[in-house]
Design a protein around this motif. Structure first.
Motif, PDB file in Angstrom:
ATOM      1  N   GLY A 122      -1.539  -4.695   7.317  1.00 22.38           N
ATOM      2  CA  GLY A 122      -1.787  -3.458   6.587  1.00 22.38           C
ATOM      3  C   GLY A 122      -1.153  -3.469   5.207  1.00 22.38           C
ATOM      4  O   GLY A 122      -1.527  -2.684   4.329  1.00 22.38           O
ATOM      5  N   ALA A 123      -0.192  -4.388   5.002  1.00 20.18           N
ATOM      6  CA  ALA A 123       0.443  -4.525   3.685  1.00 20.18           C
ATOM      7  C   ALA A 123      -0.500  -5.145   2.664  1.00 20.18           C
ATOM      8  O   ALA A 123      -0.178  -5.214   1.475  1.00 20.18           O
ATOM      9  N   SER A 124      -1.664  -5.610   3.104  1.00 18.92           N
ATOM     10  CA  SER A 124      -2.655  -6.180   2.189  1.00 18.92           C
ATOM     11  C   SER A 124      -3.038  -5.190   1.098  1.00 18.92           C
ATOM     12  O   SER A 124      -3.387  -5.589  -0.021  1.00 18.92           O
ATOM     13  N   PHE A 125      -2.936  -3.909   1.404  1.00 16.68           N
ATOM     14  CA  PHE A 125      -3.262  -2.875   0.415  1.00 16.68           C
ATOM     15  C   PHE A 125      -2.421  -3.016  -0.852  1.00 16.68           C
ATOM     16  O   PHE A 125      -2.923  -2.904  -1.965  1.00 16.68           O
ATOM     17  N   VAL A 126      -1.124  -3.283  -0.674  1.00 16.77           N
ATOM     18  CA  VAL A 126      -0.225  -3.380  -1.821  1.00 16.77           C
ATOM     19  C   VAL A 126      -0.617  -4.549  -2.723  1.00 16.77           C
ATOM     20  O   VAL A 126      -0.643  -4.427  -3.950  1.00 16.77           O
ATOM     21  N   ILE A 127      -0.941  -5.693  -2.113  1.00 15.02           N
ATOM     22  CA  ILE A 127      -1.325  -6.859  -2.908  1.00 15.02           C
ATOM     23  C   ILE A 127      -2.645  -6.599  -3.623  1.00 15.02           C
ATOM     24  O   ILE A 127      -2.830  -6.994  -4.784  1.00 15.02           O
ATOM     25  N   THR A 128      -3.563  -5.927  -2.950  1.00 17.49           N
ATOM     26  CA  THR A 128      -4.839  -5.570  -3.570  1.00 17.49           C
ATOM     27  C   THR A 128      -4.609  -4.745  -4.826  1.00 17.49           C
ATOM     28  O   THR A 128      -5.174  -5.024  -5.894  1.00 17.49           O
ATOM     29  N   GLN A 129      -3.768  -3.717  -4.717  1.00 19.72           N
ATOM     30  CA  GLN A 129      -3.510  -2.846  -5.858  1.00 19.72           C
ATOM     31  C   GLN A 129      -2.734  -3.573  -6.955  1.00 19.72           C
ATOM     32  O   GLN A 129      -2.951  -3.336  -8.145  1.00 19.72           O
ATOM     33  N   TYR A 130      -1.853  -4.459  -6.570  1.00 14.40           N
ATOM     34  CA  TYR A 130      -1.103  -5.240  -7.548  1.00 14.40           C
ATOM     35  C   TYR A 130      -2.051  -6.141  -8.348  1.00 14.40           C
ATOM     36  O   TYR A 130      -1.986  -6.183  -9.577  1.00 14.40           O
ATOM     37  N   HIS A 131      -2.923  -6.855  -7.629  1.00 12.56           N
ATOM     38  CA  HIS A 131      -3.778  -7.839  -8.295  1.00 12.56           C
ATOM     39  C   HIS A 131      -4.753  -7.184  -9.265  1.00 12.56           C
ATOM     40  O   HIS A 131      -4.955  -7.670 -10.384  1.00 12.56           O
ATOM     41  N   THR A 132      -5.357  -6.068  -8.876  1.00 12.88           N
ATOM     42  CA  THR A 132      -6.264  -5.386  -9.804  1.00 12.88           C
ATOM     43  C   THR A 132      -5.492  -4.750 -10.952  1.00 12.88           C
ATOM     44  O   THR A 132      -6.007  -4.663 -12.077  1.00 12.88           O
ATOM     45  N   SER A 133      -4.245  -4.344 -10.711  1.00 14.78           N
ATOM     46  CA  SER A 133      -3.440  -3.737 -11.775  1.00 14.78           C
ATOM     47  C   SER A 133      -3.129  -4.730 -12.890  1.00 14.78           C
ATOM     48  O   SER A 133      -3.089  -4.359 -14.063  1.00 14.78           O
ATOM     49  N   VAL A 134      -2.884  -5.990 -12.541  1.00 10.49           N
ATOM     50  CA  VAL A 134      -2.556  -6.973 -13.576  1.00 10.49           C
ATOM     51  C   VAL A 134      -3.802  -7.571 -14.223  1.00 10.49           C
ATOM     52  O   VAL A 134      -3.708  -8.238 -15.255  1.00 10.49           O
TER      53      VAL A 134
END
Length: 431
Positions: A122-134
């Protein structure tokens, strides 16, 4: 280093690193959420297999949600340190182990252990948001974050619909029910392994390349931070992070809670059949396909016309709408109006999730991973807190009423995020 962040979303293109990251990150998120929720629709069969009590089922559900809090706190800083490409690939590979392992469970204890491990994906959400943010510039980052999150989030709903069908297909081949659910649960595990290979092969950490290569070449990464513990400490010291931690708990936390109790609520309070209740509850999840993206898109548009505080004001209004709509849902006695109320407050809820992460890239770009991780963990804290509240009240309707008041109060945290004029203006329409 000049920024090469994308200033627009070329939806049907895979030609650039930002667009490849955009599509692969929501696909990876979809697969992770599919795996996270894959056990849920099969629980009636699994409950019978192991002779589980209701208390044991509750323990399994709480474990699956609670462990995500810790892992979300960890993976954000890991993104800052090692980059989202390595972090996501690692999560997919490691997360596949308990997903595959749960199919081999022979007891309640082993099932609980592997279910606890599955919660980490479920922590995949954080990486998803991080990657699109950068990868995306401020003028479109809210839309990119919300769209990737919304489409990926639909993986949970897909699991609810497809896993029973998959089990049925396996049983038609003559496999026993005891073996059938195990075979069905192998599918999401294999999908995670395939997604790990694709993510490693076709993405990079940021528009300029991979963090390790850039650091080796002496190129400064945005914020010039190596991440890790430093990222977490910097994020923890920012009061806006904790304000958004609360608001995300009040929107995404409520979203998860409704997913867990909506069908039961429709059966107990309105006498619907399990099939009808499932369809009614499922409509709430379908809102994620567009409502999160709508919240992020509106945040971007308002920021272009005003400034960064326009994003704050939008989140505040959406939280108020969510709280009022949730109270309506709790009080109506007609099933028709209950579904309408659920869809209305659900729209505000999903949009508030999108609007929250439209703000995340602007809180502290030097500690983006820590910021994204802490705020993301707030969503699961909210869900766990709502679950314990329901255990305390023993009544879903009373719980919903209390939660509606708490959501309205949490809107004050949203408005308290406001920036000074000097901090807000430079972000107004940055490319």
């Amino acid at each position: 280093m000049a920024s090469q962040k994308a200033t627009r979303i070329a939806l049907f293109s895979l030609a650039t690193p930002p667009m490849r990251a955009f599509h692969l990150t929501w696909m990876a998120f979809f697969v992770c959420f599919f795996a996270w929720f894959a056990c849920a629709p099969l629980m009636p069969v699994i409950k019978g297999e192991f002779g589980l009590s209701l208390a044991q089922v509750a323990n399994i559900n709480i474990a699956a949600v609670a462990i995500t809090i810790l892992v979300r706190l960890i993976v954000g800083p890991l993104c800052d340190r090692y980059g989202p490409r390595k972090t996501y690939t690692g999560l997919l590979l490691l997360g596949a182990i308990p997903v595959l392992g749960v199919a081999a469970s022979q007891s309640y204890e082993s099932f609980l252990f592997f279910r606890l491990g599955i919660g980490a994906v479920g922590a995949s959400f954080v990486i998803t948001q991080y990657h699109t943010s950068v990868m995306f510039a401020p003028r479109v980052v809210g839309t990119a974050n919300a769209a990737a999150a919304g489409w990926g989030n639909a993986g949970g709903g897909a699991a609810q619909a497809l896993m029973p069908l998959l089990l049925g297909a396996v049983l038609m081949l003559g496999v026993s029910e005891s073996m059938g659910w195990r075979v069905a649960l192998l599918v999401p595990g294999v999908l995670m392994l395939v997604m790990a290979a694709l993510y490693w092969r076709y993405t990079q950490d940021c528009p300029e390349g991979n963090y390790s290569d850039l650091r080796a070449a002496g190129v400064a990464i945005e914020g010039n931070k190596k991440g890790g513990w430093g990222s977490f400490k910097a994020a923890s010291a920012n009061y806006r992070v904790w304000l958004l931690f609360v608001t995300y708990g009040a929107c995404f936390g409520i979203e998860i809670f409704i997913h867990n109790i909506a069908a039961v609520y429709y059966v107990d309070h309105f006498g619907l059949s399990l099939k009808s209740a499932g369809l009614a509850a499922g409509s709430f999840g379908l809102l994620a396909l567009f409502a999160r993206a709508l919240g992020g898109w509106l945040s971007d548009k308002l920021a272009l016309r005003g400034n960064l505080n326009s994003r704050v004001t939008l989140l505040f209004m959406l939280m108020i709408g969510e709280g009022v709509g949730l109270l309506w849902f709790a009080k109506v006695d007609s099933v028709t109006y209950a579904v309408i109320a659920m869809l209305v407050f659900g729209l505000f809820t999903h949009m508030a999730c999108g609007a929250t992460y439209a703000l995340v890239p602007f809180i502290d770009s030097r500690a983006l991973g820590g910021v994204a991780g802490i705020i993301g963990a707030g969503g699961n804290v909210g869900a766990v807190a709502a679950g314990f509240l329901m255990k305390g009240t023993g009544d879903i309707r009373q719980t919903l009423t209390i939660l509606s008041a708490l959501v309205v109060i949490s809107a004050l945290c949203a408005i308290a995020v406001r920036f000074t004029r000097e901090a807000a203006e430079p972000n107004m329409a940055a490319a």
